[in-house]
Scaffold this motif. Sequence first.
Motif, PDB file in Angstrom:
ATOM      1  N   GLN A  14       0.821  -1.213   0.000  1.00 30.84           N
ATOM      2  CA  GLN A  14       0.000   0.000   0.000  1.00 30.84           C
ATOM      3  C   GLN A  14       0.853   1.261   0.000  1.00 30.84           C
ATOM      4  O   GLN A  14       0.446   2.293  -0.509  1.00 30.84           O
ATOM      5  CB  GLN A  14      -0.923   0.007   1.224  1.00 30.84           C
ATOM      6  CG  GLN A  14      -1.849   1.217   1.280  1.00 30.84           C
ATOM      7  CD  GLN A  14      -2.820   1.142   2.447  1.00 30.84           C
ATOM      8  OE1 GLN A  14      -2.933   0.111   3.107  1.00 30.84           O
ATOM      9  NE2 GLN A  14      -3.537   2.214   2.681  1.00 30.84           N
ATOM     10  N   TYR A  60      -2.553  -3.812  -4.042  1.00 28.11           N
ATOM     11  CA  TYR A  60      -3.153  -2.528  -3.691  1.00 28.11           C
ATOM     12  C   TYR A  60      -3.238  -1.623  -4.920  1.00 28.11           C
ATOM     13  O   TYR A  60      -2.242  -1.390  -5.593  1.00 28.11           O
ATOM     14  CB  TYR A  60      -2.318  -1.848  -2.599  1.00 28.11           C
ATOM     15  CG  TYR A  60      -2.738  -0.432  -2.291  1.00 28.11           C
ATOM     16  CD1 TYR A  60      -3.839  -0.181  -1.483  1.00 28.11           C
ATOM     17  CD2 TYR A  60      -2.044   0.652  -2.805  1.00 28.11           C
ATOM     18  CE1 TYR A  60      -4.233   1.117  -1.197  1.00 28.11           C
ATOM     19  CE2 TYR A  60      -2.423   1.952  -2.525  1.00 28.11           C
ATOM     20  CZ  TYR A  60      -3.520   2.180  -1.717  1.00 28.11           C
ATOM     21  OH  TYR A  60      -3.916   3.472  -1.441  1.00 28.11           O
ATOM     22  N   TRP A  99      -6.436 -12.093   0.106  1.00 23.37           N
ATOM     23  CA  TRP A  99      -5.360 -11.194  -0.264  1.00 23.37           C
ATOM     24  C   TRP A  99      -4.036 -11.864   0.078  1.00 23.37           C
ATOM     25  O   TRP A  99      -3.978 -12.796   0.877  1.00 23.37           O
ATOM     26  CB  TRP A  99      -5.481  -9.879   0.506  1.00 23.37           C
ATOM     27  CG  TRP A  99      -6.653  -9.031   0.152  1.00 23.37           C
ATOM     28  CD1 TRP A  99      -7.728  -8.755   0.936  1.00 23.37           C
ATOM     29  CD2 TRP A  99      -6.872  -8.360  -1.095  1.00 23.37           C
ATOM     30  NE1 TRP A  99      -8.609  -7.948   0.268  1.00 23.37           N
ATOM     31  CE2 TRP A  99      -8.112  -7.693  -0.988  1.00 23.37           C
ATOM     32  CE3 TRP A  99      -6.152  -8.256  -2.285  1.00 23.37           C
ATOM     33  CZ2 TRP A  99      -8.635  -6.928  -2.019  1.00 23.37           C
ATOM     34  CZ3 TRP A  99      -6.678  -7.494  -3.317  1.00 23.37           C
ATOM     35  CH2 TRP A  99      -7.896  -6.845  -3.173  1.00 23.37           C
TER      36      TRP A  99
END
Length: 403
Positions: A14, A60, A99
């Motif tokens: 991220q 992400y 994920w």
Amino acid sequence: MKKECVAMLLAGGQGSRLYALTSHVAKPAVPFGGKYRIIDFPLSNCINSGIDTVGILTQYRPLELNSYVGSGQPWDLDRSDGGVHILPPYQREGEQGTWYKGTANAIYQNIGFLDLYDPEYVVVLSGDHIYKMDYADMLAFHKKCGAACTISVLEVTMEEAKRFGIMNVDENDQVYEFEEKPPQPKSNLASMGIYIFTWSKLRQQLIDDEADPNSSNDFGKNIIPNMLNAGEKLMAYRFHGYWKDVGTISSLWDANMDMLAPRGSGIDLYDTSWPIYARTPIRPPHITGEHAVISHSSVTSGCRVDGRVENSVLFHSVTIEEGAQVDYSIIMPGAVVKAGAKVSYAIVAENVVVEAGAQIGAPPDGSPEWGIAVVAADLTIGGGAVVSPNAMVRENVKGGERV
């Protein structure tokens, strides 16, 4: 389709420490150095090192990164036998999709991809480092040592060592102990997050790690310590060159400034023996006006500069109007700095408009609150507004307002 070596590039983070710059894009897609993205460096290192099969593990906000990489053509990775592959998380039959839970789990979920190429060796890379490195030399070292895993390390100061994973080695550079961010480090050999594994060894370690419900599924926290405990041979490969983890605002700014001083401590992007490839837009040459002043700066195609630019990096299609001043700053594609505006020690993201008379950032004043000012993409900083040092601007600022 057997390949001797396949690279796996971890590009799904991220990048939360880059704050406003990664609100809409993955960290590896963040612009760097006037014409590049961060991911250009590991991709260019791969093809320059003779590795032509690369899996990019995204997660992400992958849209812009996927679009940028495309078929891999700019890096000569658009190949039918190998090439570049985008590998997002997916749901397998009979299982719930998840994920990527950690760096090791990301590779585990793509064991099937690696088995397609049946490699002898796997290079695991991070997508947020700026450096030039010949992985072929590291692989030759790995094979010569008969290692199960080779970890690239960089000598840092003992004070800096507290922030890294530290490799303690014997006189032959064989690793006998790994410490994650030790308060009292025993050595200064910091892991760069670049690994070469013998695939047969790593494959079994990934399967065992996934079966452990208490694992963090991480290379540094689990796979490396587990391999040491199992008695596997781990080697430290000493890297001597420029390398920077650009996971923070200050480190990203530092790396861009370093680029302006390649003969000092910076990275040399003019080295024709090791080019950094990129997907660059077609723009006309930059143009400078009659009253423009440009000093020690990088100005890319499509820019129009009529003001003063010093010690700064301008990406493509930037406009600096007459009377505007930019110093020690990074101005990303499509931004406009209007007449009378000042941008100092700042990062201004894509398509930002800095209206006349606005001020963003300021030179260092020695205070602990000082830092690089950042403005997120597509915003307008109104005329006369002031964006203080260390501010992170995520929404439009009205004229005359102070942030």
